[in-house]
Design an enzyme around this catalytic site. Structure first.
Site, PDB file in Angstrom:
ATOM      1  N   LEU A   1       0.888  -1.160   0.000  1.00 43.57           N
ATOM      2  CA  LEU A   1       0.000   0.000   0.000  1.00 43.57           C
ATOM      3  C   LEU A   1       0.921   1.203   0.000  1.00 43.57           C
ATOM      4  O   LEU A   1       1.758   1.361   0.895  1.00 43.57           O
ATOM      5  CB  LEU A   1      -0.919   0.003   1.223  1.00 43.57           C
ATOM      6  CG  LEU A   1      -2.009   1.086   1.237  1.00 43.57           C
ATOM      7  CD1 LEU A   1      -2.928   0.963   0.023  1.00 43.57           C
ATOM      8  CD2 LEU A   1      -2.827   1.021   2.514  1.00 43.57           C
ATOM      9  N   ASP A   2       0.770   2.058  -0.993  1.00 38.21           N
ATOM     10  CA  ASP A   2       1.718   3.150  -1.201  1.00 38.21           C
ATOM     11  C   ASP A   2       1.874   4.047   0.023  1.00 38.21           C
ATOM     12  O   ASP A   2       0.950   4.210   0.827  1.00 38.21           O
ATOM     13  CB  ASP A   2       1.284   4.011  -2.393  1.00 38.21           C
ATOM     14  CG  ASP A   2       1.465   3.300  -3.718  1.00 38.21           C
ATOM     15  OD1 ASP A   2       2.335   2.420  -3.799  1.00 38.21           O
ATOM     16  OD2 ASP A   2       0.724   3.625  -4.669  1.00 38.21           O
ATOM     17  N   PHE A   3       3.030   4.661   0.131  1.00 36.84           N
ATOM     18  CA  PHE A   3       3.365   5.597   1.201  1.00 36.84           C
ATOM     19  C   PHE A   3       2.297   6.683   1.335  1.00 36.84           C
ATOM     20  O   PHE A   3       1.910   7.058   2.448  1.00 36.84           O
ATOM     21  CB  PHE A   3       4.730   6.215   0.870  1.00 36.84           C
ATOM     22  CG  PHE A   3       5.232   7.225   1.859  1.00 36.84           C
ATOM     23  CD1 PHE A   3       5.551   6.851   3.160  1.00 36.84           C
ATOM     24  CD2 PHE A   3       5.415   8.558   1.482  1.00 36.84           C
ATOM     25  CE1 PHE A   3       6.037   7.785   4.069  1.00 36.84           C
ATOM     26  CE2 PHE A   3       5.899   9.486   2.385  1.00 36.84           C
ATOM     27  CZ  PHE A   3       6.212   9.106   3.686  1.00 36.84           C
TER      28      PHE A   3
END
Length: 236
Positions: free
Chosen positions: A42-44
């Site tokens: 899950l992206d930053f």
């Protein structure tokens, strides 16, 4: 209570990994569960649902697109999303790395969410709207690229669900142990059985076959044993 599965509501600007990377916040600031690792990325700069597990096969089944666990995202986009844009998302969008699979895309009212820090920048002359997207693949930053491709850049992105698991009743920054569903456990058992079959030698001779005689002063080369995969996914 403990199990092989953890559900975490990841805050904005937190890396989906435990190892340090510069001064960025990581999962280590929120979760104390030895041997648990993220199942997928899950992206930053994305928020929401992240599953973690201490079981390799379960991690693979959750993270791999081969098992097609649907993932539902809520995206706040720039502008009032149009019917034609929704139709494009449902048909598939052409990206640099290929055509996306058809998604379930619906306009939605603004959800009741926690405050993001920092908040999305508000511009009086540009409205925003929300869209729910369910996808069954995992291209890099896929949802953001899809909405941008149809003319509505994503301003805020939240993963609401992975398969049967949702963010309901899990505040941002909090986590809890959950039980794998029967369907998920069946997928894990099937995957483990397939892996065992693949690691067994396909050319194993039957007992009735006569083996060649080898002179005592010469040895037969052994088939190298294939090591079991211990790779762990650390990000989306």
């Amino acid at each position: 209570m403990s199990s092989n599965l953890i559900l975490f509501n990841k805050p904005f600007r937190v890396l989906s990994q435990f190892s340090a990377e510069g001064d960025k916040s990581t999962l280590a600031a929120y979760i104390e569960a030895p041997e648990f690792y993220p199942a997928g990325r899950l992206d930053f700069d994305s928020e929401g649902l992240l599953l973690l597990t201490d079981r390799g096969a379960l991690q693979h089944v959750i993270a791999s697109p081969d098992f097609k666990l649907p993932k539902t995202y809520w995206a706040q986009v720039e502008g009032e999303i149009s019917d034609s844009a929704l139709a494009q998302l449902r048909q598939g969008v052409e990206l640099k790395d290929g055509l996306t699979k058809p998604a379930q895309a619906e306009r939605m009212t603004a959800p009741d969410l926690w405050n993001r820090i920092p908040a999305v920048r508000h511009r009086e002359n540009i409205p925003t709207s929300w869209v729910s997207l369910e996808i069954r693949e995992g291209k890099n930053r896929q949802v953001r690229r899809m909405t941008a491709a149809v003319g509505f850049p994503t301003l805020r992105l939240i993963r609401y669900a992975i398969g049967p698991y949702t963010l309901d009743n899990t505040p941002v920054g909090q986590w809890n142990y959950i039980e794998p569903t029967e369907t998920l456990l069946k997928e894990v058992i099937q995957f483990e059985e397939q892996r065992k079959r693949k690691t067994s030698s396909p050319n194993r001779r039957s007992v009735s076959e006569k083996r060649p005689t080898v002179p005592h002063d010469k040895g037969m080369a052994r088939r190298p044993t294939r090591p079991k995969s211990t790779s762990r996914t650390h990000r989306k």
